[in-house]
Write a protein that holds these residues in place. Structure first.
Motif, PDB file in Angstrom:
ATOM      1  N   ILE A 188       4.381  -0.829   4.445  1.00 13.96           N
ATOM      2  CA  ILE A 188       3.083  -1.448   4.689  1.00 13.96           C
ATOM      3  C   ILE A 188       2.229  -0.527   5.544  1.00 13.96           C
ATOM      4  N   ASP A 189       0.978  -0.347   5.125  1.00 12.75           N
ATOM      5  CA  ASP A 189       0.014   0.332   5.976  1.00 12.75           C
ATOM      6  C   ASP A 189      -1.375  -0.211   5.661  1.00 12.75           C
ATOM      7  N   ALA A 190      -2.368   0.269   6.396  1.00  9.93           N
ATOM      8  CA  ALA A 190      -3.758  -0.131   6.168  1.00  9.93           C
ATOM      9  C   ALA A 190      -4.523   1.077   5.669  1.00  9.93           C
ATOM     10  N   VAL A 191      -5.391   0.857   4.675  1.00  7.12           N
ATOM     11  CA  VAL A 191      -6.172   1.954   4.093  1.00  7.12           C
ATOM     12  C   VAL A 191      -7.600   1.478   3.866  1.00  7.12           C
ATOM     13  N   PRO A 192      -8.567   2.397   3.843  1.00  7.63           N
ATOM     14  CA  PRO A 192      -9.925   2.010   3.449  1.00  7.63           C
ATOM     15  C   PRO A 192      -9.972   1.766   1.947  1.00  7.63           C
ATOM     16  N   ALA A 193     -10.598   0.686   1.538  1.00  2.64           N
ATOM     17  CA  ALA A 193     -10.607   0.320   0.120  1.00  2.64           C
ATOM     18  C   ALA A 193     -11.431   1.300  -0.696  1.00  2.64           C
ATOM     19  N   PRO A 194     -10.830   1.948  -1.706  1.00  2.00           N
ATOM     20  CA  PRO A 194     -11.620   2.764  -2.634  1.00  2.00           C
ATOM     21  C   PRO A 194     -12.658   1.883  -3.343  1.00  2.00           C
ATOM     22  N   ALA A 195     -13.699   2.510  -3.864  1.00  2.00           N
ATOM     23  CA  ALA A 195     -14.820   1.759  -4.433  1.00  2.00           C
ATOM     24  C   ALA A 195     -14.378   0.789  -5.529  1.00  2.00           C
ATOM     25  N   GLN A 196     -13.491   1.244  -6.432  1.00  6.21           N
ATOM     26  CA  GLN A 196     -13.084   0.379  -7.540  1.00  6.21           C
ATOM     27  C   GLN A 196     -12.317  -0.842  -7.044  1.00  6.21           C
ATOM     28  N   ILE A 197     -11.387  -0.627  -6.122  1.00  2.00           N
ATOM     29  CA  ILE A 197     -10.617  -1.743  -5.580  1.00  2.00           C
ATOM     30  C   ILE A 197     -11.523  -2.669  -4.771  1.00  2.00           C
ATOM     31  N   ALA A 198     -12.434  -2.094  -3.988  1.00  2.00           N
ATOM     32  CA  ALA A 198     -13.379  -2.903  -3.212  1.00  2.00           C
ATOM     33  C   ALA A 198     -14.205  -3.794  -4.127  1.00  2.00           C
ATOM     34  N   VAL A 203     -15.485  -6.782  -1.578  1.00  2.00           N
ATOM     35  CA  VAL A 203     -15.714  -6.283  -0.224  1.00  2.00           C
ATOM     36  C   VAL A 203     -16.418  -4.931  -0.341  1.00  2.00           C
ATOM     37  N   ALA A 204     -16.960  -4.457   0.777  1.00  2.00           N
ATOM     38  CA  ALA A 204     -17.663  -3.182   0.773  1.00  2.00           C
ATOM     39  C   ALA A 204     -16.663  -2.035   0.670  1.00  2.00           C
ATOM     40  N   PRO A 205     -17.014  -0.963  -0.063  1.00  2.00           N
ATOM     41  CA  PRO A 205     -16.139   0.215  -0.102  1.00  2.00           C
ATOM     42  C   PRO A 205     -15.840   0.707   1.310  1.00  2.00           C
ATOM     43  N   GLY A 206     -14.599   1.082   1.547  1.00  2.00           N
ATOM     44  CA  GLY A 206     -14.202   1.541   2.872  1.00  2.00           C
ATOM     45  C   GLY A 206     -13.708   0.439   3.789  1.00  2.00           C
ATOM     46  N   THR A 207     -13.848  -0.826   3.362  1.00  2.00           N
ATOM     47  CA  THR A 207     -13.329  -1.936   4.167  1.00  2.00           C
ATOM     48  C   THR A 207     -11.808  -1.794   4.298  1.00  2.00           C
TER      49      THR A 207
END
Length: 245
Positions: A188-198, A203-207
């Motif tokens: 498990i880790d935390a990542v900024p959401a890529p545009a497609q997944i966002a 949610v906003a890209p990078g969330t």
């Protein structure tokens, strides 16, 4: 004579107010979206200052038990749905058991050559055909995760496309394909959401999103399901109980 060496320290005023309000919420005397007593009402009831009341309410807000609406006061928050990661179970299996509605939007289902990472996880040769599945999981009609799944072809090609919208792959493996599951390895880790997944999660890209890599094995220890999950953190949570050995 009483032993007071290990007695708990007395609660501060704001802690006592917080705990009494918390207890009212947990036992259902205050229901989700009910308005909390106002600051003035709490000041009068407990005979305390406004700052003491605000400390108590602030603690409850930090714990996400209440939320504030400017100009209207504080309200009881609905409990956030959660899945217990200490149990190996599918998303719908966990959520439906607690009364939540789930469904999956299937983005793709195809046979692809396994890249080096997937091949290593599934213990097959690189380039071997695997079933790749992409889905958006919905909880109570809101998107909560984007799931990328790879399975050995002898299992994946037997999955029924129309059932991927409503059923967990775990249950399909066990109930339809006679593949009882044994254990899973999770990172498990935390990542900024890529545009497609966002975009899929609204949610906003990078969330920041929760990224879970899970490799599930059958009862004989053979890897049968490799996944990458990208989960919103505001509408859903995972929980885990750890025991000290």
């Amino acid at each position: 004579m009483h032993d007071t060496a290990h007695a708990a320290p007395p609660l501060t005023l704001h802690s006592r107010i917080r705990e009494e309000l918390r207890e009212r919420i947990l036992r259902g005397a205050l229901q989700p979206n009910d308005r909390m007593p106002s600051e003035s009402e709490l000041m009068a009831h407990y005979g305390v200052s406004r700052i003491t009341v605000r400390q108590a309410l602030g603690d409850l807000q930090s714990a996400r038990m209440i939320f504030k609406v400017p100009g209207k006061g504080s309200f009881v928050a609905a409990p956030k749905p959660f899945q217990d990661l200490s149990r190996l179970q599918g998303f719908a299996e966990a959520m439906n058991a607690s009364g939540h509605e789930t469904f999956n939007r299937l983005l793709s289902l195809q046979t692809v050559p396994a890249d080096a990472s997937v091949a290593e996880r599934l213990q097959i040769a690189e380039g071997t055909g695997v079933t790749a599945i992409q889905r958006v999981r919905h909880l109570d009609r809101q998107p909560v995760s984007v799931d990328f799944t790879w399975l050995p072809l002898h299992l994946g090609e037997r999955l029924k496309r129309d059932e991927l919208a409503t059923r967990d792959i775990f249950l399909m493996l066990e109930e339809d394909l006679a593949t009882p599951l044994g254990h899973a390895d999770i990172a498990i880790d935390a990542v900024p959401a890529p545009a497609q997944i966002a975009g899929h999660l609204h949610v906003a890209p990078g969330t920041p999103v929760l990224h879970i890599e899970r490799l599930t094995h059958d009862r004989d220890g053979k890897p049968v399901d490799h996944e990458h999950l990208y989960c919103r953190t505001d509408t859903f949570q995972y929980r885990l109980r750890l025991q000290r050995r």
